[in-house]
Structure formats: structure tokens, C-alpha cells
Enzyme design. Structure first.
Site, mmCIF file in Angstrom:
data_model
loop_
_atom_site.group_PDB
_atom_site.id
_atom_site.type_symbol
_atom_site.label_atom_id
_atom_site.label_comp_id
_atom_site.label_asym_id
_atom_site.label_seq_id
_atom_site.Cartn_x
_atom_site.Cartn_y
_atom_site.Cartn_z
ATOM 1 N N GLY A 71 44.297 16.463 55.923
ATOM 2 C CA GLY A 71 45.217 17.344 55.236
ATOM 3 C C GLY A 71 46.674 16.968 55.421
ATOM 4 O O GLY A 71 47.521 17.332 54.624
ATOM 5 N N ASP A 182 45.971 19.965 67.664
ATOM 6 C CA ASP A 182 44.804 19.519 66.885
ATOM 7 C C ASP A 182 43.828 18.747 67.768
ATOM 8 O O ASP A 182 43.357 17.667 67.391
ATOM 9 C CB ASP A 182 45.250 18.662 65.699
ATOM 10 C CG ASP A 182 44.160 18.572 64.618
ATOM 11 O OD1 ASP A 182 43.291 19.469 64.582
ATOM 12 O OD2 ASP A 182 44.181 17.621 63.825
#
Length: 916
Positions: A71, A182
């Protein structure tokens, strides 16, 4: 490869088109056509959205092939033709201006990280509107691929290694204030070279307070939430502010999966996953796989607690917990470290080994080994076996390095340490040649045990990052240093216990005995420290560093003849050893032998080992002998030239903490208060952004005292109150000893505020009592004997104060016989005089005026001459009083703009009929 798997990020919503925006009014009343008219026109994609193709250049990098997509962008294998190396190139596509700027800002912050467990970032930039990051390309297998190949959990040993190395890398980021955001198996590489490497800092965040953003209806698809569903913390999934504890939660999910082969939270959609993270308690890993270690299970479950405050504070704490598990498994019960994981500190030590001020400036390279009043530690002191194998200080294990020059510098550091020379600089040179040389980081960190060193904490953190490369002996020393350097305040008691355990394991190690002596001496027992040093000398008879330290311990015991004998032994063992010579200079300074101090300083300079220190000592001796200020300044200039011989990383703080301050003091000594005040205000501006209380206090104390001396009391009061009202927002020195107490400017500024009328007597008493309570709680046992001097004598202003101080004195026990790096003797002498104890006053004031420290304490010592004159007046010693007043008038009689002290001395001299 770097960034090889899909990221699964959920992108920002701030750049998404608004599908509800109104169009211009339609040309027909037809409802269908009106609806079509409200559909925004689709603009052509911006140039930066075009996907690069093989052969395209982005910056100087040439794209070869796509190796990953997510993304946040696309990752390519690329070539850096300038250096001829392969890189992983992450390109942000289709982002708005704000997002691109944030991406670049946070990526540049991540680029500052240097750690073998973190993918190296070579360059961050933009090309034709496309933001990119050029990274190290790591060849190996992703943790995700490894888990899929096993179709389950990692083998136990591999799981522990991966967890430990990943925690170590993440701890480095957290130390720098960065949050990864992340963490997931796709972003962990198991390199072909054996490294465990944390990838993809594309979502990295500089930790800072943020206002929460309410999630929109599109949050889980295009909302403000950044991360990967299934690995996000509850606060991250809600779009709330995140800090290191969010990464801790994600680490717990990853470790859970590594241990069990399953994720702790599941859901059929991102929304269900987020709800599960917020609502569900995970099953215990051992319920899924009985082989899971219970201590590892406890670590996982603590990471996964819903409330941030209940998790580990950061990855450094996770690493300490993981290492404690390793130690428990590998270490017999009697050898296990006492206590829990080391708490982490928040700043580096505040005073460099070359920055000491005060009566002990002559001992600039002196190790602060000084012992404290006896307190029984649990158990007995370590008893060496009958005939331990001797390990001299130069025979420690030599670490591995690809740089032969680094190893040579490391060995030179060991030799310097044993010979009584400053040793940290050689290890710092080794680190310039090989930044990953953990054993050198350890030796510099250990300097923080026995000297005030700015960067000891940072070096110990580097040791933690490379712990596996250390020998078992060095690991034991590193463990012992943690409570001292990484706790606030320093925990000498725990360091003592851990060093005792290290000596049980390595009883013939002379350096460990040396550090154990430092720990005992700094904390609780002079005699035990001296005995440990004597044992170190039995193991290594040429250990001059131990002899110099023995002299310091004897001084703190009040045994100054024994201290001189230790110095003589030191110089016999190693003629010209700089630390032995510097120890001799402070012994001579205390005795008032400024000529002998200057002669020893010249010997230090002639030996060539430490010209910087030698010239600083010479400047002090020259000033105390009454030499012209121009002569003193020249010695300081020669000292500053010695900075060229030091590693560059060491020189910047020395310039402003030592030479800027000595320049101000030289002006004060000359009576040029206008120049001194201007420079002090400049120094105040330099430390304006410092988080350290000592930096602000030193500047405020200097300015306030100069304003009082020139008759500007109201201004002095404002300066004092500005510090006093803000002091608790800054970090105090972590040390708990007498020198740290002396550096605390609070008592001096309380007295200044009262002198200026900014605080009343009751207000000063209230703040003084709070200061005494705080220091009583944190001071090492023997440092408590300094509390009366600084807390009571240091805040005395008039006869009533003095009588109260003298009445309180009995509850503090005997006053300490040795008081380095302070001119508190002058305040004590004034207190005794105002309280009517004339003999004590004269003794303390004569000591203050005799010592060779005119450059380090020009204000305090000159005022001590005034008070000594008053004491001699009271004793009807007219000649002695006139001589004392003459010293003040000679020094400040022509002060600019004026000197309150000199004016009083002149007035008293006139009344006595002193000859002029």
C-alpha cells in the site's frame, strides 16, 4: 531481499477524492443525468504515478525488476552505478504532497539508524515528484516464508534467536525515538549471512504526542490507520497516537506466531481483526503447543496486554527480559543475577572525564572511585580461591574484528588502562575504525563507572545491541554496568551485587576486581574498596591505575599520608604515569602547595601523555599563585590545542563545558564582570535546549552570582527563580554521589533568590527541606554526610539561619574529611562564623582560601577571603584580617562595573587602619 513481500498497509485518507462533492448545476432536470453530472471527472494520473520500468533511472539508481508491492509503494531491485552495488529501491507512488513530505521526513529519521539488525538506508530523496528510499538489499528468506515452509512454529532455539535479535534491532529504533508501526513476518529477513534483519521503515514514526483522529467510515480501507491488520495494536487500529508500546504489541503478535505457528487474533475481514485485537484475550501459547517455554509465554502475554501501561515500555525492556530467560537457562542458580530486568535511563552522563571543575580540577583524568559509609550488603564479599589464575588488565580476551588497526587500538586502550593513563580515547579510536566492536564499547561504558563521562550510556546501549559478540566475561561486566548507567538514579547496590557474581566466576580477573573496588567505594565501604584494589594488585603487580585509585579512597577516608604513599607506589611502578601525576597535583592543591602543583603539571606536559590535562592543571596552579590572567589564558590556549589529539566525537562538549566555562572564570578572576556576564549569557543560550538540569543550573548560578556581585540583586532574583521554578522539568544527574550533589545548583540559587528578596525565609526553608528529602532518598550512604554542607550551609544567609543550621548539624553525623570539586568549605566557614563558632569558622575558611582552585572557584574563594578577614577580626588578629582583605582588594579592587565584595573589604580595611 529487502521489502520483498506485500505490505498490506492501509493508506491515508487525506488524499482520497471526496465522492460527495457537488458538481455544477445540471443542464436538464432529468434526475439520472443530474446524478451523472455530480460524478467528479477523473483527472489523468500525475506523472509521479507512472510505474517505473526496468532500465528507468530514479535519482542515480537504475531499476532492474520489481520485487515487492504494498500500500505504501513498490520495491525494486536496482543498481547504484556510482558505487557498483545492488540496492532495494522503494518508490512511493500516487501520494499527495503532505503524505510525500511525511514519508521523506520519517524515512530520513530512520536513515540515521546504524545497526546490523536494521536494513541500511543509503539515500532518501525525490526524483520527478516521486519519493524514494534506497536501501541495503538483504539476501535471504523472509520470516513469513520460513514459517510457511515449516507450516508451523520455528524450532525452539531458532525462535529464541530470532526474537532476541529482532528485539535488539527494534530497541535501537526505540532509543532514537522511532516507532516502526509495521512489524510482521514479511518485514523480517533471515539473511544468508546469519543476520536477523528488520525491514521496511516506510511507516516509521517519530514518537511524539498527537491529537487522536476520529476514524471515518472508510477507516479500514483508506483511513488514517497505518499498519497491517492482524499485527496492529489496539490504539493503532483505532487511529490513536502510537509510541514504542504499539511496536511492543506487534512484537508480541509476531513472537506468538513464531512460537505457535498461529496468530493470537483472527477475523474474516480487517474490521473483524481490529475488533478481535481490541476485544479478545489470546489463548496461552502453551495451550497450543506444550513445548513453549513458560517464561517466553509470560513475555508474549505481557506484550499483548490491551492497556499500554501494562506492556513493556519499549523493545529494550523486551530484550532484557529475553536475555534474562537465556541466562536462567544457561546459568546455575547460584550465579543468576539478582533483581529484574535493568530499567532504562533517559540521558547520557553529564560531565566528561576532561570537564571536571573545582578543587579537584587537577585530577581531570582521575577516576571517581570514592567510597561511601558502611552498609551491609546481602551475603559476604567474594573470597578469591587460594590460587586463582591471574588475568592482568592487559590480558583480557581480544575481540574479533576485520580491522587490524581497530584491534591494535583496543590493545592500546588496555595498556593505557593498566598503566594509569586515560584509556577511553584509545577505545574510541578503535570504534572509529570498527563501530561494531562491542568489547570497545564496553570498555568506554565501563569508564562511566569510575569517571564522569558523557556518552557512557550510549556505549552501553551499543553493547546491548551486539551482546552476542562478547565473551562470557565481558557479558558479565556489561550486566553489572546496566543498573549503574541505565537507571535513574544510578543503582550502585545492584551493580555491587552483579560485580560480586562476576568475580565469583572470574576470580583472577584484575580489571573486574578494580571495578568491584569502584562499586564498593562509591557505594558503601572504603575499606572494602581498598582491600579489593590491593587484591587486584596481587593479581597484577604493575596495575598503576589501581594504585592511583587507592590514593583517592584513602583521601576520602581522611588518610592523606596513606594517599601520598599510594601515589609514590604508583610512580615507582610506572614513572610518569599521568593518572599518578594528576593524583599528586590534587593532593598538592589541597595542601595549598601551588608551586608543587605547577611543577607536577609541567612534568605531566613533559611526559607527553596528556598535555591537555597538564595545561589545565598548570592554568589552575598559575591562577592560584597570582600570576597575571594573560598567563593563565595562555595556559588554557595550550590546553585547548590538546583537543586535536582526541577523537573528534569527544571534543565538542569539552569545548563548551570546559573551555567556555574556564574563559568565563578567567574574566571573573580578573574582575571583568561585564565580559564574564556577557559570556555567561551566551553559554545560557547554548544550553537553552538541553534536557539536563545541571547545564541549566550551572549557567543560572553563574549569572545570578555575577549579578549579585555587581549589585544587581533584582535581576539576580529573576534568574534564580526562573531556574528554581523550572528545575523539575529537566533531568537531574543520574549519579548519587557527593560530586553530583555539588553540581546541583539548587541550594546556591535558593540563597541567591533570598538575597534578592525574591523568596522569603519560610519559602526558602520549604524548598530546602524538599531538596534535602529528595537527596536523602537517592544519595549513596556516605554521600549523606555531604547533605548538611550543601543543604544547610549552602543556603545560610544570616545569623538566624546559621544558628538553625548548626542546631541541625548533629542529625547528619560527622562532616566528610574530603570534599572534591566544590568550594562548599567557604559556605560552611561563613555558617560557623555567623553562628558564633569562631575556631571552626577559621579552620574551614583557611582551608577554602588555601587550596589551589582560584580559577575554578573565583567567586567563592574570593568571598572566602572576605569572610576569613571577618573571622580574624573577631579573633582580634588585625594583621591576619588586613592580609585577607588585601587579597580581595588586589583581585577585585578595580572590578568592572563594581564588586560588592571588594567594597566591603575596602571599607573594613579602612576601619582597621590597614596599610594600603
Amino acid at each position: 531481499m529487502s521489502g520483498g513481500g506485500p505490505h498490506g498497509d492501509v493508506g491515508d485518507d487525506e488524499d482520497a477524492p471526496d465522492s460527495t462533492a457537488d458538481a455544477d448545476s445540471g443542464i436538464t432536470p432529468d434526475p439520472f443525468l443530474q446524478a451523472i453530472a455530480r460524478i467528479p471527472e477523473r483527472a489523468p494520473p500525475p506523472p509521479e504515478a507512472r510505474v517505473p520500468r526496468p532500465g528507468d533511472a530514479i535519482g542515480r539508481f537504475v531499476v532492474r525488476e520489481e520485487i515487492g508491492r504494498g500500500g505504501m509503494g513498490v520495491v525494486y531491485a536496482a543498481l547504484d552505478p556510482t558505487l557498483g552495488r545492488e540496492v532495494a529501491l522503494k518508490v512511493l507512488l500516487g501520494a499527495g504532497e503532505e503524505r510525500r513530505h511525511r514519508f521523506l521526513r520519517e524515512a530520513r529519521a530512520a536513515a540515521a539508524l546504524r545497526h546490523p539488525g536494521i536494513v541500511g538506508i543509503y539515500e532518501v530523496g525525490e526524483d520527478a515528484g516521486r519519493a524514494f528510499i534506497a536501501m541495503e538489499r538483504v539476501h535471504g528468506t523472509s520470516l513469513r516464508a520460513r514459517l510457511e515452509a515449516l507450516d508451523g512454529a520455528l524450532p525452539s532455539d531458532e525462535a529464541r534467536r530470532v526474537a532476541r535479535e529482532l528485539a535488539r534491532a527494534l530497541a535501537k529504533a526505540h532509543e532514537r525515538g522511532l516507532v516502526h508501526r509495521d512489524l510482521k513476518p514479511e518485514n523480517v529477513m533471515l539473511g544468508d549471512d546469519g543476520r536477523v534483519v528488520l525491514l521496511d521503515f516506510g511507516l516509521v514514526k517519530i514518537a511524539e504526542p498527537e491529537a487522536p483522529r476520529a476514524p471515518s467510515a472508510m477507516t479500514t480501507a483508506k483511513g488514517a490507520i497505518l499498519g497491517t491488520p492482524g499485527y496492529m495494536s489496539p490504539e493503532q487500529a483505532k487511529g490513536q497516537p502510537v509510541d514504542a508500546r504499539s511496536d511492543v504489541f506487534s512484537f508480541g503478535i509476531l513472537l506468538y506466531e513464531v512460537l505457535t505457528g498461529q496468530r493470537p487474533f483472527t477475523g474474516r475481514s480487517p474490521i473483524e481483526l481490529s475488533l478481535a485485537v481490541e476485544r479478545d484475550e489470546p489463548a496461552k501459547p502453551s495451550s497450543l503447543d506444550a513445548r513453549v517455554d513458560r517464561q517466553l509465554e509470560e513475555i508474549v502475554l505481557r506484550c499483548l496486554r490491551k492497556a499500554k501501561a501494562e506492556r513493556y515500555a519499549d523493545a529494550g525492556e523486551i530484550l532484557a527480559a529475553l536475555e534474562a530467560v537465556e541466562e536462567t537457562d544457561a546459568t546455575p542458580p547460584r550465579r543468576r543475577a539478582r533483581g529484574g530486568a535493568a530499567r532504562r535511563g533517559s540521558r547520557i552522563l553529564t560531565v566528561s572525564t576532561l570537564l571536571l571543575t573545582g578543587a579537584a580540577l587537577a585530577s581531570v583524568v582521575v577516576l571517581v572511585l570514592f567510597a561511601r559509609a558502611p552498609v551491609e550488603l546481602e551475603g559476604r564479599a567474594p573470597q578469591p580461591p587460594t590460587a586463582p589464575t591471574s588475568i592482568p588488565a592487559t590480558d583480557l580476551p581480544v575481540p574479533a574484528s576485520k580491522s587490524a588497526e581497530a584491534i591494535a587500538a583496543y590493545r592500546a586502550g588496555l595498556r593505557a588502562f593498566r598503566a594509569g593513563e586515560p584509556w577511553s580515547h584509545s577505545f574510541e579510536r578503535a570504534l572509529e575504525l570498527d563501530p561494531g566492536l562491542a568489547a570497545a564499547h564496553l570498555q568506554v561504558a565501563a569508564t562511566g563507572m569510575v569517571q564522569h563521562l558523557d556518552n557512557a550510556r550510549e556505549h552501553l546501549r551499543e553493547v546491548r545491541a551486539h551482546r552476542d559478540t562478547l565473551s562470557p566475561r565481558d557479558q558479565a561486566l556489561a550486566d553489572a554496568l546496566e543498573p549503574l548507567l541505565l537507571r535513574q538514579p544510578a543503582d550502585w547496590a545492584e551493580t555491587n551485587r552483579r560485580l560480586r557474581g562476576a568475580i565469583d566466576r572470574f576470580p583472577g580477573d584484575a580489571q573486574l576486581w578494580f571495578f568491584y573496588a569502584a562499586a564498593r567505594a562509591n557505594y558503601d565501604d572504603f575499606a572494602a574498596g581498598a582491600a579489593a584494589l590491593e587484591h587486584a594488585l596481587e593479581l597484577d603487580p604493575g596495575f598503576s591505575q589501581a594504585l592511583a585509585s587507592l590514593a583517592h579512597i584513602e583521601a576520602y577516608r581522611g588518610r592523606f599520608a596513606e594517599a601520598r604513599r599510594a601515589v609514590d607506589r604508583c610512580l615507582e611502578a610506572t614513572p610518569g604515569a599521568s593518572r599518578c601525576l594528576s593524583t599528586l597535583t590534587w593532593l598538592r592543591a589541597r595542601e595549598g602547595d601551588c608551586e608543587g602543583m605547577a611543577a607536577t603539571a609541567r612534568q605531566m606536559i613533559a611526559s607527553g601523555g596528556t598535555p591537555l590535562v597538564g595545561y589545565l592543571v598548570l592554568a589552575e596552579a598559575l591562577a592560584s599563585r597570582g600570576q597575571p590572567v594573560a598567563t593563565v589564558r595562555e595556559a588554557l590556549r595550550q590546553a585547548e590545542r590538546g583537543l586535536d589529539a582526541l577523537p573528534k566525537a569527544s571534543t565538542s562538549p569539552i569545548r563548551w563545558r570546559t573551555f567556555a566555562r574556564q574563559d568565563i572564570r578567567a574574566d571573573v578572576l580578573a574582575g571583568d564582570f561585564d565580559a564574564a556576564l556577557a559570556k555567561a549569557r551566551s553559554l545560557e543560550a547554548q544550553v537553552a535546549h538541553s534536557p539536563y538540569q545541571m547545564d541549566h543550573g550551572d549557567a543560572a548560578r553563574t549569572i545570578a552570582e555575577l549579578l549579585l556581585e555587581t549589585g544587581r540583586a533584582a535581576e539576580a532574583g529573576k534568574v534564580a527563580m526562573d531556574f528554581l521554578d523550572r528545575r523539575d522539568a529537566w533531568e537531574p544527574a543520574p549519579e548519587s554521589e557527593d560530586v553530583a550533589m555539588a553540581y546541583d545548583a539548587t541550594p546556591s540559587l535558593l540563597r541567591a533568590a533570598r538575597s534578592a528578596g525574591a523568596l522569603g525565609k519560610a519559602e526558602v526553608a520549604e524548598r530546602r527541606d524538599a531538596w534535602l528529602a529528595a537527596w536523602s532518598a537517592r544519595a549513596t550512604p556516605v554521600a549523606k554526610s555531604y547533605l548538611w554542607l550543601h543543604g544547610w550551609a549552602g543556603t545560610t544567609l544570616g545569623p538566624d539561619d546559621a544558628k538553625e543550621a548548626l542546631a541541625a548539624r548533629a542529625s547528619f553525623g560527622p562532616l566528610p574529611p574530603y570534599r572534591p570539586e566544590t568550594m562548599i568549605d567557604a559556605a560552611a566557614g561563613m555558617t560557623f562564623l555567623l553562628g558564633g563558632e569562631l575556631d571552626e569558622a577559621t579552620r574551614w575558611l583557611e582551608g577554602a582560601t588555601r587550596t589551589c582552585s582560584a580559577l575554578s572557584f573565583p567567586l567563592e574563594q574570593t568571598r572566602a577571603h572576605l569572610w576569613l578577614g571577618r573571622a580574624r577580626e573577631a579573633a582580634r588578629d588585625r594583621a591576619g584580617a588586613c592580609a585577607a582583605y588585601r587579597r580581595v582588594i588586589d583581585r577585585w579592587g578595580r572590578a568592572k562595573p563594581r564588586s560588592v565584595t571588594a567594597e566591603e573589604a575596602r571599607s573594613r580595611a579602612v576601619k582597621l587602619g590597614c596599610d594600603h
